[in-house]
Enzyme design. Sequence first.
Site, PDB file in Angstrom:
ATOM      1  N   GLU A 122       2.458   3.018  -1.336  1.00 40.61           N
ATOM      2  CA  GLU A 122       1.689   1.773  -1.440  1.00 40.61           C
ATOM      3  C   GLU A 122       0.514   1.919  -2.401  1.00 40.61           C
ATOM      4  O   GLU A 122       0.210   1.013  -3.167  1.00 40.61           O
ATOM      5  CB  GLU A 122       1.214   1.320  -0.059  1.00 40.61           C
ATOM      6  CG  GLU A 122       2.334   0.822   0.846  1.00 40.61           C
ATOM      7  CD  GLU A 122       3.086  -0.377   0.284  1.00 40.61           C
ATOM      8  OE1 GLU A 122       2.439  -1.354  -0.127  1.00 40.61           O
ATOM      9  OE2 GLU A 122       4.329  -0.331   0.236  1.00 40.61           O
ATOM     10  N   HIS A 127       0.883  -0.210  -5.682  1.00 34.76           N
ATOM     11  CA  HIS A 127       0.082  -1.434  -5.559  1.00 34.76           C
ATOM     12  C   HIS A 127      -1.427  -1.185  -5.622  1.00 34.76           C
ATOM     13  O   HIS A 127      -2.155  -1.951  -6.232  1.00 34.76           O
ATOM     14  CB  HIS A 127       0.409  -2.148  -4.245  1.00 34.76           C
ATOM     15  CG  HIS A 127       1.859  -2.476  -4.102  1.00 34.76           C
ATOM     16  ND1 HIS A 127       2.501  -3.401  -4.896  1.00 34.76           N
ATOM     17  CD2 HIS A 127       2.814  -1.991  -3.257  1.00 34.76           C
ATOM     18  CE1 HIS A 127       3.780  -3.478  -4.551  1.00 34.76           C
ATOM     19  NE2 HIS A 127       4.001  -2.633  -3.560  1.00 34.76           N
ATOM     20  N   HIS A 168       2.250  -3.860   6.099  1.00 35.03           N
ATOM     21  CA  HIS A 168       3.176  -3.329   5.096  1.00 35.03           C
ATOM     22  C   HIS A 168       2.385  -2.918   3.862  1.00 35.03           C
ATOM     23  O   HIS A 168       2.523  -1.804   3.382  1.00 35.03           O
ATOM     24  CB  HIS A 168       4.226  -4.384   4.742  1.00 35.03           C
ATOM     25  CG  HIS A 168       5.297  -3.875   3.810  1.00 35.03           C
ATOM     26  ND1 HIS A 168       6.470  -4.537   3.596  1.00 35.03           N
ATOM     27  CD2 HIS A 168       5.348  -2.763   3.029  1.00 35.03           C
ATOM     28  CE1 HIS A 168       7.216  -3.845   2.727  1.00 35.03           C
ATOM     29  NE2 HIS A 168       6.554  -2.771   2.369  1.00 35.03           N
TER      30      HIS A 168
END
Length: 207
Positions: free
Chosen positions: A72, A76, A23
């Site tokens: 992502e 992040h 993920h």
Amino acid sequence: LYFCFPQMSANDCQDPPEYWTIHGLWPDKTEECNRTWHFNVTEIKDLLSDMRRYWPDVLHSSLNRTQFWKHEWEKHGTCAATLQVLNSQKKYFGKALELYQHVDLNSCLLKAGIKPSSSYYQMTAIKEALTRFYGVTPKIQCLPPEEGEKAQTIGQIEFCFTKELQLRNCTALKGESNPMQADLKLGTEELSVCSDTLPTYYPSQVQ
């Protein structure tokens, strides 16, 4: 590491893999993120075959498969890049793939005799097997039982690392906000930390 659920419509889950996939790689604290550092897929061209295999976007059609990686990275990766070992797109995605291979969740679960089944597991037995294998406690997230059902469904297994990227227990460190409290959404379904007392479903058909 997560997979698609039978509850998702076929349109939401394209060609689902029958193994655990990535993920993301998320820092606990998200200060100092560079929101202007945009994703550029050409920087990870050497990783693309592994990315498609181990970090697939199961929520978008194949035309949009890079959207997940873009999300992502921008949410992040740009925060994780404060660490030298993760300070470029190639390093961030490459290191996440390396950690995935190192953890090797698929074969660990098989070795522990935990495999997709139509019968239920006890969550405590799954936790104990993982803790025995890795020496640390991961965070296991589930879909709660649907109405009229009694079992929760495993949805995501989160491993925690130190800044040196060594495995550690997934519990809050002193002075940190508690990462165990943060529920997250996958598609329209809610995932939260699994209950130790509910029977647990690990479905064989991931759709």
